[in-house]
Design an enzyme around this catalytic site. Structure first.
Site, PDB file in Angstrom:
ATOM      1  N   GLY A 112      37.420  -1.006  20.289  1.00  0.00           N
ATOM      2  CA  GLY A 112      36.468  -0.284  21.106  1.00  0.00           C
ATOM      3  C   GLY A 112      35.457   0.499  20.293  1.00  0.00           C
ATOM      4  N   ARG A 138      35.395   3.494  18.984  1.00  0.00           N
ATOM      5  CA  ARG A 138      35.859   4.144  17.758  1.00  0.00           C
ATOM      6  C   ARG A 138      36.060   3.115  16.655  1.00  0.00           C
ATOM      7  NH1 ARG A 138      39.999   6.107  14.497  1.00  0.00           N
ATOM      8  NH2 ARG A 138      39.667   8.268  13.837  1.00  0.00           N
ATOM      9  N   CYS A 139      36.641   1.975  16.997  1.00  0.00           N
ATOM     10  CA  CYS A 139      36.848   0.917  16.001  1.00  0.00           C
ATOM     11  C   CYS A 139      35.539   0.450  15.374  1.00  0.00           C
ATOM     12  CB  CYS A 139      37.526  -0.292  16.653  1.00  0.00           C
ATOM     13  SG  CYS A 139      39.232  -0.032  17.187  1.00  0.00           S
ATOM     14  N   MET A 140      34.463   0.459  16.174  1.00  0.00           N
ATOM     15  CA  MET A 140      33.196  -0.095  15.723  1.00  0.00           C
ATOM     16  C   MET A 140      32.338   0.899  14.935  1.00  0.00           C
ATOM     17  SD  MET A 140      31.908  -2.449  18.911  1.00  0.00           S
ATOM     18  CE  MET A 140      31.652  -1.062  20.022  1.00  0.00           C
TER      19      MET A 140
END
Length: 409
Positions: free
Chosen positions: A398, A400-402
């Site tokens: 999501g 945060r991951c990106m």
């Protein structure tokens, strides 16, 4: 001019951030290679790029300076005066050891300008793109018949959170767990070493990618200037957390405590931030599936021991209590993904309903598809900025991951 690189909070104002716009690497997935490259589906490139641009624009519109991994990598290589050495390292780490093949591949890459070369390394290089004339048995038997690619694509690159993370005034350049992602952190190593905005920034190297144990950035949350939370997960080991703790506690870092939070070692919950994120000074998202029916789970509190180099470890089973003690607050809210509903919770967790990116206290960026979680956060007084996610979510990560924050405060 060097960057001011410093992150001592999960939720303070996001000043600058590193992204990677999805490129041809996501189109170089096939049904036969998806599993090895850690994907469950093949994104549609034009739409995933539109969605990623919308995500970047939300960050820009809210005051963040956006940097792109692919551009910084090319600029770093241009400044390095070590282009041949860098290309050779990518070839070596792509498991190409036959000298004649390596030479042909090197010549092919050097026929391009630097930005095109970086984009091509990221996208992957097919066997039929390079005119290979080799009598090597390793090439004929082990490689050519088993793979379409000389250099495998790196479709996970748009998850910039994992290969490295800023911890205070330093960086951990991570040894990734799976082969499909190990080369990703080489880009960050090159940027930190050669890019003028980074090499002169005074950045401490807390951990480099050549260590034997694995930590990935999605498991690391900077709760404040003294406290980290790190997931013991499918991709981050307890031993690696102890190694990082010893480095941070014995150096000039500000960190004095680490909460090592054990989560199920399964793909759906690959990192801590897929099931748990901080969104305000006293609010967190959580996927109920990481706790037992009575709300208990394993949390290990790491602090400096009595003697230099020692780590004191205490086991707790109450996450809320451990967080309140570490953050010195009297109350906190754990907001359940999907409202804790038996259907909505696992569905929205699968599509990263718990993977929120705070851009200031109480303001988060989320995927629009996770409407149950988003509405619940709003009920708790959180401002939710939604971005489109039909294609971005296919890689199981999501907002945060990106994103890899470079500066907050």
């Amino acid at each position: 001019m060097s960057l001011n690189i410093n992150v001592t909070s999960e939720i303070s104002k996001l000043n600058s951030v590193l992204l990677k716009r999805p490129g041809r690497e996501v189109e170089n997935l096939t049904p036969n290679t998806m599993h090895d490259l850690l994907f469950d589906d093949i994104p549609y490139l034009p739409i995933i790029q539109q969605e990623h641009d919308a995500f970047a624009n939300v960050l820009k519109d809210n005051g963040a300076q956006v940097y792109y991994l692919e551009k910084l990598a090319a600029e770093a290589i241009e400044h390095s005066h070590s282009k041949e050495k860098i290309v050779q390292q990518f070839i070596n780490e792509s498991d190409i050891h036959e000298i004649d093949i390596a030479n042909e591949l090197s010549n092919y890459l050097f026929s391009m300008d630097t930005q095109s070369m970086v984009d091509k390394i990221m996208a992957g290089i097919r066997n039929d793109e390079v005119d290979i004339h080799s009598t090597s048995l390793a090439w004929s038997a082990d490689h050519q018949k088993k793979s379409l690619f000389l250099m495998q694509p790196m479709p996970n690159l748009y998850y910039t959170r994992d290969p490295a993370n800023i911890l205070g005034g330093g960086i951990s350049i991570n040894n990734m767990t799976y082969t499909a992602r190990k080369r990703e952190s080489l880009f960050m190593e090159i940027i930190v070493k050669y890019h003028p905005d980074f090499k002169d920034s005074g950045l401490n190297i807390w951990r480099d990618r050549m260590v034997s144990t694995s930590i990935e950035g999605g498991d690391v949350l900077v709760l404040n200037e003294e406290v980290l939370a790190i997931g013991i997960s499918q991709r981050t080991s307890g031993r690696a957390i102890e190694e990082l703790a010893k480095t941070l506690f014995s150096s000039n870092s500000t960190f004095k405590k680490i909460l090592a939070i054990e989560i199920p070692h399964v793909r759906a919950m690959m990192h801590l931030d897929t099931v748990f994120t901080m969104i305000d000074t006293d609010k967190f998202t959580i996927h109920p599936g990481i706790q037992s029916l009575d709300g208990k789970m394993s949390v290990y509190v790491l602090q400096p021991g009595k003697h230099k180099g020692e780590i004191e470890v205490k086991h707790q089973t109450d996450l809320s209590k451990a967080l309140m003690e570490a953050l010195k607050i009297s109350e906190l809210a754990l907001i359940p993904c999907g409202g804790g509903d038996a259907i909505a919770a696992p569905r929205e967790q699968w599509n990263d309903g718990s993977n929120t990116l705070a851009i200031e206290p109480g303001v988060v960026v989320t995927y629009n598809r996770n409407y149950v979680s988003n509405d619940l956060m709003r009920e708790y007084g959180v401002k939710v900025l939604e971005v489109p996610s039909s294609e971005l979510s296919r890689g199981r990560g999501g907002p945060r991951c990106m994103s890899m924050p470079l500066s907050r405060g």
